[in-house]
Design a protein around this motif. Structure first.
Motif, short mmCIF file in Angstrom:
data_model
loop_
_atom_site.label_atom_id
_atom_site.label_comp_id
_atom_site.label_asym_id
_atom_site.label_seq_id
_atom_site.Cartn_x
_atom_site.Cartn_y
_atom_site.Cartn_z
N GLU A 92 0.85 -1.19 0.00
CA GLU A 92 0.00 0.00 0.00
C GLU A 92 0.88 1.24 0.00
O GLU A 92 1.75 1.39 0.86
CB GLU A 92 -0.91 0.02 1.23
CG GLU A 92 -1.90 -1.12 1.28
CD GLU A 92 -2.76 -1.08 2.54
OE1 GLU A 92 -2.40 -0.33 3.48
OE2 GLU A 92 -3.78 -1.77 2.58
N GLY A 96 -2.33 6.18 -2.04
CA GLY A 96 -3.59 5.48 -2.23
C GLY A 96 -3.56 4.24 -3.09
O GLY A 96 -4.46 3.41 -3.01
N TRP A 143 -6.69 1.43 -6.41
CA TRP A 143 -6.42 2.80 -5.97
C TRP A 143 -7.60 3.27 -5.12
O TRP A 143 -8.75 3.13 -5.51
CB TRP A 143 -6.26 3.72 -7.18
CG TRP A 143 -5.56 5.01 -6.86
CD1 TRP A 143 -6.02 5.99 -6.03
CD2 TRP A 143 -4.30 5.47 -7.34
NE1 TRP A 143 -5.12 7.04 -5.97
CE2 TRP A 143 -4.06 6.73 -6.76
CE3 TRP A 143 -3.36 4.94 -8.22
CZ2 TRP A 143 -2.91 7.48 -7.04
CZ3 TRP A 143 -2.22 5.68 -8.49
CH2 TRP A 143 -2.00 6.92 -7.90
N ASP A 144 -7.28 3.85 -3.97
CA ASP A 144 -8.29 4.41 -3.08
C ASP A 144 -8.08 5.91 -2.96
O ASP A 144 -7.04 6.36 -2.46
CB ASP A 144 -8.23 3.78 -1.69
CG ASP A 144 -8.93 2.43 -1.65
OD1 ASP A 144 -9.77 2.18 -2.53
OD2 ASP A 144 -8.63 1.63 -0.74
N GLY A 149 -12.91 4.44 -4.87
CA GLY A 149 -11.82 3.47 -4.95
C GLY A 149 -12.19 2.29 -5.81
O GLY A 149 -13.37 2.04 -6.09
N ASP A 151 -10.42 -1.79 -7.20
CA ASP A 151 -9.31 -2.72 -7.41
C ASP A 151 -9.82 -3.86 -8.27
O ASP A 151 -11.01 -4.20 -8.25
CB ASP A 151 -8.71 -3.23 -6.09
CG ASP A 151 -9.67 -4.11 -5.31
OD1 ASP A 151 -9.47 -5.33 -5.31
OD2 ASP A 151 -10.61 -3.57 -4.69
N ARG A 170 -15.74 1.05 -5.19
CA ARG A 170 -16.17 1.57 -3.90
C ARG A 170 -16.51 3.05 -3.99
O ARG A 170 -15.90 3.78 -4.77
CB ARG A 170 -15.05 1.39 -2.85
CG ARG A 170 -14.71 -0.06 -2.57
CD ARG A 170 -13.53 -0.18 -1.63
NE ARG A 170 -12.26 0.10 -2.30
CZ ARG A 170 -11.58 -0.79 -3.02
NH1 ARG A 170 -12.06 -2.01 -3.18
NH2 ARG A 170 -10.43 -0.47 -3.58
N VAL A 174 -13.98 6.19 1.70
CA VAL A 174 -13.25 4.96 1.40
C VAL A 174 -12.07 4.77 2.35
O VAL A 174 -11.81 3.65 2.80
CB VAL A 174 -12.78 4.99 -0.07
CG1 VAL A 174 -11.88 3.80 -0.37
CG2 VAL A 174 -13.98 4.99 -1.00
N ARG A 175 -11.36 5.84 2.69
CA ARG A 175 -10.15 5.69 3.51
C ARG A 175 -10.44 5.59 5.00
O ARG A 175 -9.70 4.94 5.74
CB ARG A 175 -9.19 6.85 3.24
CG ARG A 175 -8.61 6.81 1.84
CD ARG A 175 -7.51 7.84 1.69
NE ARG A 175 -6.87 7.76 0.39
CZ ARG A 175 -5.87 8.53 0.00
NH1 ARG A 175 -5.40 9.46 0.82
NH2 ARG A 175 -5.34 8.40 -1.20
N TYR A 179 -18.58 3.14 3.52
CA TYR A 179 -18.62 3.21 2.06
C TYR A 179 -19.36 1.98 1.52
O TYR A 179 -19.52 0.97 2.20
CB TYR A 179 -17.21 3.29 1.47
CG TYR A 179 -16.33 2.08 1.74
CD1 TYR A 179 -16.26 1.02 0.85
CD2 TYR A 179 -15.57 2.01 2.90
CE1 TYR A 179 -15.46 -0.08 1.10
CE2 TYR A 179 -14.76 0.92 3.16
CZ TYR A 179 -14.71 -0.12 2.25
OH TYR A 179 -13.91 -1.21 2.50
N GLU A 181 -19.77 -0.91 -1.68
CA GLU A 181 -18.90 -1.61 -2.63
C GLU A 181 -19.70 -2.58 -3.48
O GLU A 181 -20.55 -3.32 -2.97
CB GLU A 181 -17.79 -2.37 -1.89
CG GLU A 181 -16.81 -3.08 -2.83
CD GLU A 181 -15.71 -3.80 -2.07
OE1 GLU A 181 -14.59 -3.26 -2.01
OE2 GLU A 181 -15.98 -4.89 -1.54
#
Length: 317
Positions: A92, A96, A143-144, A149, A151, A170, A174-175, A179, A181
């Protein structure tokens, strides 16, 4: 002309002077201003730097494959138990993005085979009808951002030569926060049974959790009974219903320390499953500490002497 001398018994007349407290306010305000200018914060929490997560997982599940005829009639059925494990490395980055690779192996035991609803062959947990292994590897990128986000990646199965893609999108906090998904395909090829899912998730530094409604199926090597012998047919995505089974998928991930966590994942369906994962974080910043406030002493400038009124006498001075 000479000034008239003052009466010796009369004291000199001085103007009224401000009380001591009022005269002290300018110095007090100056002291506060200098202290505020020299106050600074040391050791405030900063954004987590890049780190690598190593995850080891192990799980147990049931897999069922029902074969239906053109009229919807049940032709045959097979039940298996699957147990396996995987190891995953994910990097990570602080901005992000992430990249990961996972490898895993799974052992399956054939418990029962039915023809037209009737048991054709049956085994036990000690003596299953047959056993076989599956092995797979997954690569993924993502990528968030703050409110969005994604993947995606692909899984490669050594048995049967299959390739299975997946994508997750997402939206929300997100972080850190709640959220939503949407996922299509299996993120973990041997123990994630997702065909498609939609769910709500929560994430912060110490705890992560999610709950999704999904359609699920498990990859399995199917068999048939011919002449009293068990023969293989091929790899399929096994499900009780024709096209995928409804399920509820939930997980909880706890970080008692900033570099170690444990995660539990469960699949609530007729083809149930449970997985436990141990996560180790390598690199990154240590746990943020509380801000430490310090004051740097700075000498105050000498205040000029207060002028006395001109009518003050040397005795008054």
């Amino acid at each position: 002309m000479q000034p008239h001398p003052q009466h010796p018994t009369e004291p000199p007349v001085l103007p009224a002077r401000a009380p001591h407290r009022l005269r002290a306010w300018p110095r007090l305000l100056l002291l506060v201003a200098v202290a505020a200018a020299t106050l600074y914060c040391s050791g405030a929490p900063q954004r987590r730097s890049s780190r690598t997560l190593v995850t080891v997982s192990g799980g147990y599940a049931q897999a069922i494959q029902n074969h239906y005829g053109c009229g919807g009639e049940l032709i045959s059925s097979e039940t298996q138990l699957q147990a396996g494990g995987s190891a995953e490395v994910v990097h990570e980055n602080e901005v992000g993005w992430m990249a990961g690779v996972e490898v895993g192996a799974q052992r399956s035991e054939v418990q029962e085979v039915r023809n037209s609803g009737q048991i054709a062959m049956e085994g036990t947990s000690e003596r299953p009808l047959a056993t076989y292994w599956q092995r797979a590897a997954t690569v993924r990128l993502g990528w968030d951002l703050h409110y969005f986000g994604f993947d995606g990646g692909a899984s490669f199965y050594t048995q049967g030569g299959a390739i299975s893609p997946y994508l997750a999108i997402r939206g929300g906090s997100v972080r850190s926060g709640f959220y939503a998904e949407l996922q299509g395909g299996s993120r973990h090829p041997l123990w994630d049974s997702t065909l498609v899912s939609a769910g709500v998730h929560f994430r912060d530094e110490r705890f992560r959790a999610g709950l999704s409604l999904a359609s699920t199926a498990r990859r399995m090597l199917t068999h048939r009974v011919n002449g009293g012998q068990l023969r293989t047919e091929g790899y399929q995505w096994g499900s009780v219903l024709n096209g995928g089974d409804p399920a509820v998928i939930g997980y909880a991930e706890v970080w008692p320390q900033s570099n170690a966590a444990i995660r539990f994942t469960g699949v609530g369906a007729e083809t149930w499953g449970a997985t436990i994962s141990l996560i180790l974080g390598l690199g990154g910043d240590p746990e943020p500490e509380e801000p430490e406030w310090r004051g740097r002493a700075t000498p105050l400038p000498d205040a000029p002497p207060e002028p006395l009124p001109p009518e003050a006498t040397p005795a008054g001075r």
